[in-house]
Enzyme design. Structure first.
Site, PDB file in Angstrom:
ATOM      1  CB  CYS A 101      -1.160  -0.031   1.250  1.00  0.00           C
ATOM      2  SG  CYS A 101      -2.034   1.366   1.117  1.00  0.00           S
ATOM      3  CB  CYS A 195      -7.090  -0.053   6.623  1.00  0.00           C
ATOM      4  SG  CYS A 195      -6.900  -0.236   4.591  1.00  0.00           S
TER       5      CYS A 195
END
Length: 346
Positions: A101, A195
């Site tokens: 990410c 997340c």
């Protein structure tokens, strides 16, 4: 501050998540006189989470008198982070989605967006520093995120800034607690490390594959000695959740085989390695043979080693044995507190 001083300050886009760290970054930069705006990224489909975060960002933005943007890049996140996470587990690897990410989304797509809007810098709430083109560990070693940022493209480092790199987390929370509009941020629960995982990674994987398919447990000689509940339940070093007939000492997972749905177990000694290989290197220094320290996981201690790079891959020879080297994780190379490169363990 004189108007002439303010005019030369770079225009900064602040990545805002709704958490205390990015909120304090926005507040501090605004107080210092920077021309800032915020940006929130929609990366996954948890609309309830987005709604809660955006309410907080709206509150802070209104207080600071700044504009904020919402960048929806779920498709890119799925392509470069979410689905690789699933596919790597299918292959029996131990993925590192945060590193993916940071390279492709937070310091990839978001950097592109920042430039498109005409900003000169992107600021985030990461606990890390930049020094002479290198990633440097944060002052707060307990929160240092240099490991997760080691895979960021070198050319993007000059475009980002990390205002919290010289601060301790406790001081950030205390700072927020003394400002009326920020008080709620100082006491709120920390966000999940991954997340898109609310509970465990298995809840994500079971949407794509049968994770509860029993299989054989093998010893290091290849003999069947027990049974497990599905290879995806296990990562290197795990010692529970499977049976080993006649075992009188602890057994640890030393390998998984997704093709046969088998896992191999052994003693703690069988987990220990003295060397391993790394691919897809991301180096910040053009060197091919060097001594340094290496971290094989985020929370692992640094280990002294020698690294030899050839044809884009590296062989890492450790001074002392380490346990739990897992394919799919990152090996990050340090010289003192500077990151000099990284790669993926094979």
């Amino acid at each position: 501050m004189k108007n002439s001083d303010k005019a030369i300050l770079p225009k900064i886009l602040v990545a805002m998540s709704g958490g205390v760290d990015s909120t304090v970054v926005a507040y501090k930069l605004k107080e210092l006189g920077y021309d800032i705006e915020g940006v929130y990224m929609r990366l996954h489909i948890d609309e309830k989470s987005h709604e809660e975060n955006l309410k907080k960002i709206e509150k802070v933005s209104k207080f600071l008198g700044i504009k904020y943007h919402v960048l929806d890049i779920k498709e890119r996140f799925d392509e470069f982070v979410y689905m690789p996470f699933v596919e790597q587990y299918k292959k029996g690897l131990t993925p590192n989605p945060c590193a993916l990410c940071n390279r492709n989304i937070k310091f990839g797509a978001l950097v592109e967006f920042t430039k498109e809007l005409g900003f000169e810098k992107l600021a985030t709430g990461h606990y890390v520093r930049i020094q002479n083109g290198f990633i440097k560990e944060a002052v707060d070693k307990s929160k240092d995120q240099s490991y997760f940022l080691a895979n960021v493209k070198k050319e993007n480092l000059d475009f980002v800034m990390f205002p919290l790199g010289d601060m301790y987390k406790d001081d950030v929370k205390e700072f927020a607690s003394k400002i009326e509009v920020l008080k709620e941020f100082s006491t709120q629960k920390e966000s999940n490390e991954i997340c898109f995982v609310d509970t465990t990674y298995l809840d994500v994987l079971k949407e794509y594959i049968d994770i509860d398919k029993p299989g054989n447990v093998l010893n290091t000689k290849g003999e069947v000695v027990g049974e497990h509940k599905g290879y995806m339940h296990y990562t290197i070093g795990k010692r529970r959740g499977f049976s080993v007939r006649g075992a009188h000492t602890p057994n640890y997972v030393t390998a998984t085989n997704p093709e046969t749905n088998e896992i191999t177990v052994g003693t703690k000694e069988d987990l220990r390695v003295k060397e391993f290989f790394v691919k897809e290197l991301n180096m910040f220094e053009e060197i091919t043979s060097f001594t340094c320290s290496v971290k094989i996981r985020y929370r692992s201690p640094k280990s002294k080693c020698r690294v030899m790079i050839e044809n884009g891959d590296a062989k890492v020879i450790l001074r002392d044995v380490v346990e739990g080297v897992a394919s799919g994780q990152m090996a990050v190379f340090y010289k003192d507190d500077l990151v000099i490169g990284c790669g993926w363990i094979v």
